[in-house]
Scaffold this motif. Structure first.
Motif, PDB file in Angstrom:
ATOM      1  N   ASP A   1       5.832  37.708 -23.171  1.00  0.00           N
ATOM      2  CA  ASP A   1       5.587  38.955 -22.448  1.00  0.00           C
ATOM      3  C   ASP A   1       4.446  38.834 -21.443  1.00  0.00           C
ATOM      4  N   GLU A   2       3.668  37.750 -21.516  1.00  0.00           N
ATOM      5  CA  GLU A   2       2.567  37.552 -20.571  1.00  0.00           C
ATOM      6  C   GLU A   2       2.986  36.753 -19.346  1.00  0.00           C
ATOM      7  N   LEU A   3       4.030  35.944 -19.491  1.00  0.00           N
ATOM      8  CA  LEU A   3       4.417  35.068 -18.396  1.00  0.00           C
ATOM      9  C   LEU A   3       4.858  35.819 -17.127  1.00  0.00           C
ATOM     10  N   PRO A   4       5.646  36.903 -17.223  1.00  0.00           N
ATOM     11  CA  PRO A   4       6.002  37.609 -15.979  1.00  0.00           C
ATOM     12  C   PRO A   4       4.775  38.096 -15.229  1.00  0.00           C
ATOM     13  N   ARG A   5       3.809  38.609 -15.947  1.00  0.00           N
ATOM     14  CA  ARG A   5       2.590  39.114 -15.317  1.00  0.00           C
ATOM     15  C   ARG A   5       1.795  37.958 -14.703  1.00  0.00           C
ATOM     16  N   PHE A   6       1.707  36.855 -15.436  1.00  0.00           N
ATOM     17  CA  PHE A   6       0.960  35.704 -14.923  1.00  0.00           C
ATOM     18  C   PHE A   6       1.591  35.166 -13.651  1.00  0.00           C
ATOM     19  N   PHE A   7       2.902  34.946 -13.670  1.00  0.00           N
ATOM     20  CA  PHE A   7       3.565  34.398 -12.487  1.00  0.00           C
ATOM     21  C   PHE A   7       3.463  35.341 -11.291  1.00  0.00           C
ATOM     22  N   ALA A   8       3.611  36.642 -11.521  1.00  0.00           N
ATOM     23  CA  ALA A   8       3.518  37.604 -10.421  1.00  0.00           C
ATOM     24  C   ALA A   8       2.141  37.552  -9.773  1.00  0.00           C
TER      25      ALA A   8
ATOM     26  N   PHE B   1      -6.163  37.048 -12.924  1.00  0.00           N
ATOM     27  CA  PHE B   1      -6.214  38.074 -13.962  1.00  0.00           C
ATOM     28  C   PHE B   1      -6.785  39.387 -13.427  1.00  0.00           C
ATOM     29  N   ASP B   2      -7.614  39.297 -12.383  1.00  0.00           N
ATOM     30  CA  ASP B   2      -8.065  40.530 -11.718  1.00  0.00           C
ATOM     31  C   ASP B   2      -6.869  41.235 -11.075  1.00  0.00           C
ATOM     32  N   ARG B   3      -6.046  40.473 -10.366  1.00  0.00           N
ATOM     33  CA  ARG B   3      -4.876  41.066  -9.705  1.00  0.00           C
ATOM     34  C   ARG B   3      -3.918  41.680 -10.723  1.00  0.00           C
ATOM     35  N   ASP B   4      -3.705  40.945 -11.816  1.00  0.00           N
ATOM     36  CA  ASP B   4      -2.800  41.471 -12.836  1.00  0.00           C
ATOM     37  C   ASP B   4      -3.341  42.755 -13.441  1.00  0.00           C
ATOM     38  N   GLU B   5      -4.649  42.797 -13.712  1.00  0.00           N
ATOM     39  CA  GLU B   5      -5.221  44.005 -14.300  1.00  0.00           C
ATOM     40  C   GLU B   5      -5.088  45.192 -13.352  1.00  0.00           C
ATOM     41  N   ILE B   6      -5.317  44.968 -12.064  1.00  0.00           N
ATOM     42  CA  ILE B   6      -5.161  46.043 -11.085  1.00  0.00           C
ATOM     43  C   ILE B   6      -3.724  46.551 -11.083  1.00  0.00           C
ATOM     44  N   SER B   7      -2.761  45.632 -11.136  1.00  0.00           N
ATOM     45  CA  SER B   7      -1.343  46.026 -11.153  1.00  0.00           C
ATOM     46  C   SER B   7      -1.027  46.876 -12.373  1.00  0.00           C
ATOM     47  N   MET B   8      -1.525  46.458 -13.529  1.00  0.00           N
ATOM     48  CA  MET B   8      -1.248  47.207 -14.755  1.00  0.00           C
ATOM     49  C   MET B   8      -1.907  48.586 -14.718  1.00  0.00           C
TER      50      MET B   8
ATOM     51  N   VAL C   1      -5.711  45.975 -21.712  1.00  0.00           N
ATOM     52  CA  VAL C   1      -4.879  45.932 -20.510  1.00  0.00           C
ATOM     53  C   VAL C   1      -4.915  44.538 -19.893  1.00  0.00           C
ATOM     54  N   ARG C   2      -6.090  43.950 -19.851  1.00  0.00           N
ATOM     55  CA  ARG C   2      -6.242  42.632 -19.239  1.00  0.00           C
ATOM     56  C   ARG C   2      -5.733  41.546 -20.188  1.00  0.00           C
ATOM     57  N   ILE C   3      -5.025  40.576 -19.648  1.00  0.00           N
ATOM     58  CA  ILE C   3      -4.620  39.418 -20.451  1.00  0.00           C
ATOM     59  C   ILE C   3      -5.892  38.694 -20.878  1.00  0.00           C
ATOM     60  N   HIS C   4      -6.104  38.554 -22.163  1.00  0.00           N
ATOM     61  CA  HIS C   4      -7.392  38.097 -22.664  1.00  0.00           C
ATOM     62  C   HIS C   4      -7.394  36.634 -23.081  1.00  0.00           C
ATOM     63  N   ASP C   5      -8.555  36.031 -22.983  1.00  0.00           N
ATOM     64  CA  ASP C   5      -8.862  34.732 -23.584  1.00  0.00           C
ATOM     65  C   ASP C   5      -7.845  33.648 -23.242  1.00  0.00           C
ATOM     66  N   VAL C   6      -7.510  33.522 -21.970  1.00  0.00           N
ATOM     67  CA  VAL C   6      -6.671  32.411 -21.538  1.00  0.00           C
ATOM     68  C   VAL C   6      -7.491  31.546 -20.594  1.00  0.00           C
ATOM     69  N   ARG C   7      -7.596  30.279 -20.910  1.00  0.00           N
ATOM     70  CA  ARG C   7      -8.375  29.348 -20.102  1.00  0.00           C
ATOM     71  C   ARG C   7      -7.451  28.403 -19.351  1.00  0.00           C
TER      72      ARG C   7
ATOM     73  N   GLY D   1       9.240  34.268 -17.416  1.00  0.00           N
ATOM     74  CA  GLY D   1       8.330  34.786 -16.408  1.00  0.00           C
ATOM     75  C   GLY D   1       9.014  35.577 -15.319  1.00  0.00           C
ATOM     76  N   GLY D   2      10.332  35.642 -15.346  1.00  0.00           N
ATOM     77  CA  GLY D   2      11.052  36.425 -14.350  1.00  0.00           C
ATOM     78  C   GLY D   2      11.098  35.778 -12.991  1.00  0.00           C
ATOM     79  N   VAL D   3      10.941  34.431 -12.942  1.00  0.00           N
ATOM     80  CA  VAL D   3      10.957  33.738 -11.667  1.00  0.00           C
ATOM     81  C   VAL D   3      12.412  33.461 -11.295  1.00  0.00           C
ATOM     82  N   VAL D   4      12.839  34.022 -10.176  1.00  0.00           N
ATOM     83  CA  VAL D   4      14.229  33.894  -9.741  1.00  0.00           C
ATOM     84  C   VAL D   4      14.390  32.752  -8.760  1.00  0.00           C
ATOM     85  N   ASP D   5      13.593  32.760  -7.706  1.00  0.00           N
ATOM     86  CA  ASP D   5      13.674  31.742  -6.673  1.00  0.00           C
ATOM     87  C   ASP D   5      12.347  31.003  -6.642  1.00  0.00           C
ATOM     88  N   PHE D   6      12.252  29.903  -7.370  1.00  0.00           N
ATOM     89  CA  PHE D   6      10.956  29.233  -7.509  1.00  0.00           C
ATOM     90  C   PHE D   6      10.449  28.722  -6.171  1.00  0.00           C
TER      91      PHE D   6
END
Length: 450
Positions: free
Chosen positions: A209-216, A317-324, A373-379, A439-444
């Motif tokens: 469930d985190e991969l679509p947000r990460f890729f976007a 992760f800043d961009r993702d948090e703003i989107s959410m 809300v923010r995807i946490h603790d990913v390095r 991740g919902g990637v259609v056209d890589f």
């Protein structure tokens, strides 16, 4: 005549100051040759007073208190007396004391003779500058005690840094001192008396469930070098230092293999390159042009390649948090958008960090709970673990995963050596396809997502 007292920190700190222009001197009850001079301005200096063979008295200045501790002064006094007793000329002893290297000077030689040869040199340099130079740089090697090193590690721990970071700092300091001993500059390694922190194995990787947000958020990164670096890191599972220093000359485009000659565990690695990685590399070739050495060139530092992508990592992760938060705010009937000038109505420039903060404040004002809300603790290193985890999810065996990530263990090394790249390639491509689908990637190649 010097007053004799038992040198303790409490007593030395409480010593009265002499009248202006005068100087008092105190003798240590435990080490009579050790003296402390105190000036009217409050400067306190350790020195050694020793009678030599011709009957005269010789004074050798050591260092100021409290830069030099009492125990260090006693130890240095005993060492100095020993050298004079062995027939050493006091002048030569004094010269040797003055010429002793500081930790900063030793690090400079360490860099030239050893450090810069390491692939992880950029990380070591950053650790030295951030954690070791200020507390230890100006100190003579003999002045540095285990307590000083322990304090650095404790302060780092109190600052919330991970045990792995603390252990890396400790290991760097220990290696510097070990080289100092090897080269004849130091006699002891004060780091050896400190304790390493317990190593905690991380098991964090991107969930489905985190991969679509990460890729976007990743695909929206304006810096294409940073964006492609993270993509190659994820899709190959290669170690950070190797991806940063990836060279075009290491890539066999016909066989679609990246040959890494020098890795962390010392074993060369052949990394199979799937369609998605080849697409990124094709994009990189068009972006950097012919004649460049590195796949991910960088302007900072002397390496010639990208060195520190942490700021880019945070932007994702800043961009993702703003989107959410934007979605959550919209569900209340309000909107969150660019900041506008109240007078002109035009858009006002706003940093990404400032925009995140403004979104948080607006959400809180609307009664929205923003915890989690923010995807946490990913390095960044978790990208490597993510590939291995998705290989496991898609049925790869442990030997295959170990081969693809260039893991090394006594039990599995023989098995890894018998594996060819075909099953490794199949496993990586299968895991890659699963990640991109999740991740919902259609056209890589076009870098677009659902």
């Amino acid at each position: 005549m010097a007053e004799t007292i038992n040198f303790t920190k409490a007593k030395l700190d409480a010593l009265p100051l002499p009248s202006k222009g005068l100087r008092d001197e105190y003798c240590d009850a435990k080490q009579p040759s050790l003296r402390l001079r105190v000036t009217s301005t409050g400067v306190k200096t350790f020195c050694v007073l020793k009678r030599i063979r011709d009957g005269g008295m010789n004074r050798i200045t050591l260092a100021r208190y409290p830069e030099m501790t009492i125990e260090q002064a006693r130890r240095k006094t005993a060492e100095t007396i020993g050298k004079i007793a062995e027939g050493g000329n006091p002048g030569e002893v004094r010269k040797a004391l003055r010429s002793e290297l500081t930790f900063r000077e030793l690090f400079g030689e360490f860099a030239e003779r050893h450090g810069k040869k390491k692939r992880a040199w950029a990380a070591d340099l950053q650790r030295y500058r951030a954690y070791l130079d200020r507390p230890l740089g100006a100190r003579r090697l003999s002045e540095i005690t285990p307590a000083m090193v322990s304090r650095i590690l404790s302060d780092t721990e109190q600052a919330g840094k991970a045990n792995a970071t603390i252990n890396n700092i400790r290991a760097l300091a220990s290696t510097i001192f070990a080289k100092g001993i090897e080269w004849g500059y130091a006699e002891t390694n004060p780091v050896s008396a400190t304790k390493a922190r317990k190593k905690v194995s991380r098991d964090r990787f991107f969930q489905a469930d985190e991969l679509p947000r990460f890729f976007a958020a990743l695909m929206a990164e304006a810096n294409d070098t940073v964006r492609d670096y993270f993509l190659v890191s994820l899709l190959t599972g290669a170690r950070r230092a190797n991806v940063l220093a990836m060279r075009w000359g290491e890539i066999n485009f016909s066989d679609r293999v990246w040959r890494i000659s020098h890795t962390k565990n010392g074993d060369p690695q052949n990394v199979p390159l799937g369609d998605e990685v080849m697409a990124v590399l094709g994009r990189r070739q068009s972006a950097v042009g012919a004649g460049t050495e590195f796949v991910f060139p960088g302007q900072g530092g002397s390496s010639g390649h990208l060195v520190e992508p942490k700021k880019g990592w945070k932007r994702i992760f800043d961009r993702d948090e703003i989107s959410m938060l934007t979605i959550m705010i919209a569900e209340t009937g309000r909107t969150f958008g660019p900041k506008c000038n109240a007078k002109t109505g035009g858009e006002v420039f706003e940093s990404l960090e400032a925009r995140v903060q403004r979104a948080r404040e607006m959400a809180k004002g609307l009664g929205i709970k923003i915890d989690g809300v923010r995807i946490h603790d990913v390095r960044i290193h978790d990208l490597r673990r993510t590939l291995g985890s998705w290989q496991a999810k898609t049925g790869a065996s442990l030997p295959i995963i170990g081969k693809s990530l260039n893991h090394k263990s006594p039990q599995a090394t023989a098995i890894y050596a018998r594996l060819d790249l075909d099953p490794v390639r199949a496993s990586v491509e299968k895991a890659t396809a699963a990640m991109l689908k999740a991740g919902g990637v259609v056209d890589f190649c076009g870098a677009s997502t659902d």
